[in-house]
Enzyme design. Structure first.
Site, short mmCIF file in Angstrom:
data_model
loop_
_atom_site.label_atom_id
_atom_site.label_comp_id
_atom_site.label_asym_id
_atom_site.label_seq_id
_atom_site.Cartn_x
_atom_site.Cartn_y
_atom_site.Cartn_z
N GLY A 58 0.71 -1.25 0.05
CA GLY A 58 -0.02 0.07 -0.03
C GLY A 58 1.01 1.23 0.22
O GLY A 58 0.22 2.47 0.21
N ILE A 63 6.01 13.08 -6.62
CA ILE A 63 6.60 12.87 -8.15
C ILE A 63 8.25 12.79 -7.75
O ILE A 63 8.56 13.30 -6.64
CB ILE A 63 6.33 14.40 -8.45
N GLY A 64 8.72 12.42 -8.46
CA GLY A 64 10.34 12.28 -8.47
C GLY A 64 11.08 11.14 -8.85
O GLY A 64 12.18 10.97 -8.90
N GLY A 65 10.03 10.08 -9.09
CA GLY A 65 10.35 8.69 -9.33
C GLY A 65 11.39 8.00 -8.12
O GLY A 65 11.44 8.32 -6.99
N CYS A 67 14.62 7.44 -7.32
CA CYS A 67 15.76 7.91 -6.85
C CYS A 67 15.18 8.90 -5.68
O CYS A 67 15.82 9.19 -4.66
CB CYS A 67 16.65 8.92 -7.69
N HIS A 476 47.85 16.09 0.43
CA HIS A 476 48.36 15.21 1.65
C HIS A 476 47.99 15.72 2.96
O HIS A 476 48.16 17.02 3.05
CB HIS A 476 49.84 14.91 1.72
#
Length: 503
Positions: A58, A63-65, A67, A476
């Site tokens: 559930g 929005i944004g998929g 990732c 370094h």
């Protein structure tokens, strides 16, 4: 049939003509958003269609998929939480007194809330961007009528239908986790559900040997959860095997148990527990949570690609597209993880979407270079890589035609607390065994690996040699200097462990 169900009294021509766009993008993940926003910036009239099919448990998202919602972003935040916890354990060695190690406890609910607040903030940012760029956003499911006509079904309670058309259609629907075809599979969850669990996962079995499985195992173990990973074949396929060895051996030192040579036969509910029966002599064991992380499948089931003449790979189900992202019919394109033989990486999807929009609306000819793309596995000791693995280089050029430089090193931040993780930190450069010594691949296992490899990825892209690395003056002390200090080859048989500090 779909046409006849929508306002039969209206002429079809009128329906389409009133909803015409220059570009329709299906899927508002990284690739779809990138393509939509770029096209809008170039003056195109864009329709962006996106809806999330809830998981079997559930859970859905904005929005944004993957990732932004259930992938890179929440995963990296939980990885960072694990790092913070580890640093607390070493604080006293640096003079930070008053930290009672017995009282340090992790609160899953606090982390989950803060992570998901960040996710929701990203959802809002995307919506604002779409509004600012005048992109027409439809929270709906899409289905092809033909190659340039789409019927959409809204997520509202009435499931309102509408029709859109455009000469250019981009598919960017991504992938979803795969459930195994075994009894009781529905009792398990996937990474799509993990980050919003209402309570701590507890004793957890993670099925899979890819980066999703191992990353989740890493941060859950850091939160003092009992974690087992079932690796059905080899872990982290496609990554350098020496590096994978050190990642896996280190993961075991964090408390993660690795099961091999067995599979899950079935899962049964026993109260709040999940009883898992393994094949062969694997036996039976109970867990609080079972996570399926053994593969992902194309998110294409509702698109009806046959109506558009879009071909897919028979084995993977992914869309077949060329280097210009063109599918098998004119005017239809595909970007991101949904495309066959593409690395499943967010930055690749973003770049693909952007350059596709440039080609469609600004006469650009530029295409994405898919070689030499850097990536990182965010396990407790991170693994970063760009270019060919040692195994790939041998297969392509032959063992006698390559040289491998490598080193075991101790990150500077590990010195004072005498962090035992240093025994697993490793760096490797693979190059041609000729006068040019062209770099073929760079690989790094250690803390902050992503930060280390990004700059080297730029150098790799333009082409560098081993002498270029060795003639570069190091910064370094830092872990990144280990690449420019490389001088011992595997072929020499010398001890690759670094000695000393400033000389």
């Amino acid at each position: 049939m779909l046409l006849s169900t929508f306002k039969r009294h209206l002429p079809i021509r009128r329906l389409f003509s009133s909803n015409k766009f220059d570009l329709i993008v299906i899927g508002a993940g990284s690739g779809g958003l990138s393509c939509s926003k770029r096209a809008a910036d170039l003056g195109a009239n864009v329709a962006l269609i996106d809806a999330v099919e809830p998981t079997p448990h559930g859970h859905s998202w904005g929005i944004g998929g993957t990732c932004a919602n259930v992938g890179c972003i929440p995963k990296k935040l939980m990885h960072q939480a694990a790092i913070v916890g580890k640093e607390l354990k070493h604080a006293d060695k640096y003079g930070w007194n008053g930290i009672d190690q017995e009282k340090i406890k992790h609160d899953w609910n606090v982390l989950s809330k803060n992570v998901n607040d960040r996710v929701k903030a990203n959802n809002w940012i995307y919506r604002v961007q779409l509004n600012q760029k005048k992109i027409n956003y439809f929270n709906a499911y899409a289905e092809f009528v033909d190659k340039d006509k789409i019927v959409i079904t809204g997520t509202d309670k009435n499931k309102t239908k509408n029709f859109l058309s455009a000469p250019n259609v981009v598919i960017s629907t991504g992938l979803r986790p795969k459930y195994p075809n075994i009894p009781g599979a529905e009792l398990g969850i996937t990474s799509d559900d993990l980050f919003t669990l209402a309570s701590v996962p507890g004793k957890t079995l993670i099925v899979g040997g890819g980066y999703v499985a191992l990353e989740c195992a890493g941060f859950l173990s850091a939160f003092n959860q009992n974690v087992e990973v079932l690796v059905r074949s080899i872990p982290l396929k496609g990554f350098d095997r020496d590096c994978v060895h050190f990642v896996m051996e280190h993961l075991k030192t964090t408390g993660v148990k690795v099961k091999e040579h067995v599979e899950v036969e079935r899962v049964e509910a026993v109260g709040s527990k999940k009883k898992v029966t393994f094949t062969g002599n694997g036996g039976v064991e109970e867990y609080d949570t079972v996570i399926w992380a053994a593969g992902r499948v194309p998110n294409l089931k509702s698109l009806n690609l046959d109506n558009a003449g879009v071909r897919t790979d028979k084995r993977s189900g992914k869309i077949l597209a060329d280097e210009f992202d063109r599918a098998s019919c004119n005017g239809v394109y595909a970007v991101g993880d949904i495309v066959q033989d593409r690395q499943e990486l967010t930055p690749l999807a973003i770049q693909s979407g952007k350059l596709l929009a440039d080609r469609l609306f600004s006469n650009s000819k530029q295409i994405v270079r898919f070689d030499g793309v850097a990536t990182t596995v965010f396990t407790p000791l991170e693994l970063s890589t760009v270019g060919l693995t040692e195994e790939e280089a041998i297969q392509k050029h032959g063992e006698d035609s390559i040289e491998v430089f490598h080193s075991h090193f101790t990150p500077f931040e590990y010195v004072v607390p005498q962090n035992k993780d240093s025994g697993f930190c490793y760096v490797k450069a693979v190059c041609t065994r000729d006068e040019s010594q062209k770099i073929l691949g760079l690989h790094f296992v250690g803390p902050n690996a992503a930060e280390v490899i990004q700059g080297y990825a730029v150098a790799f892209r333009v082409g560098i040699s081993m002498s270029d690395l060795q003639n570069t003056i190091a910064i370094h002390p830092c872990s990144s200097e280990e690449f420019v200090k490389l001088h011992i080859t595997k072929r020499s048989g010398q001890d690759p462990r670094t000695q000393g500090c400033c000389g």
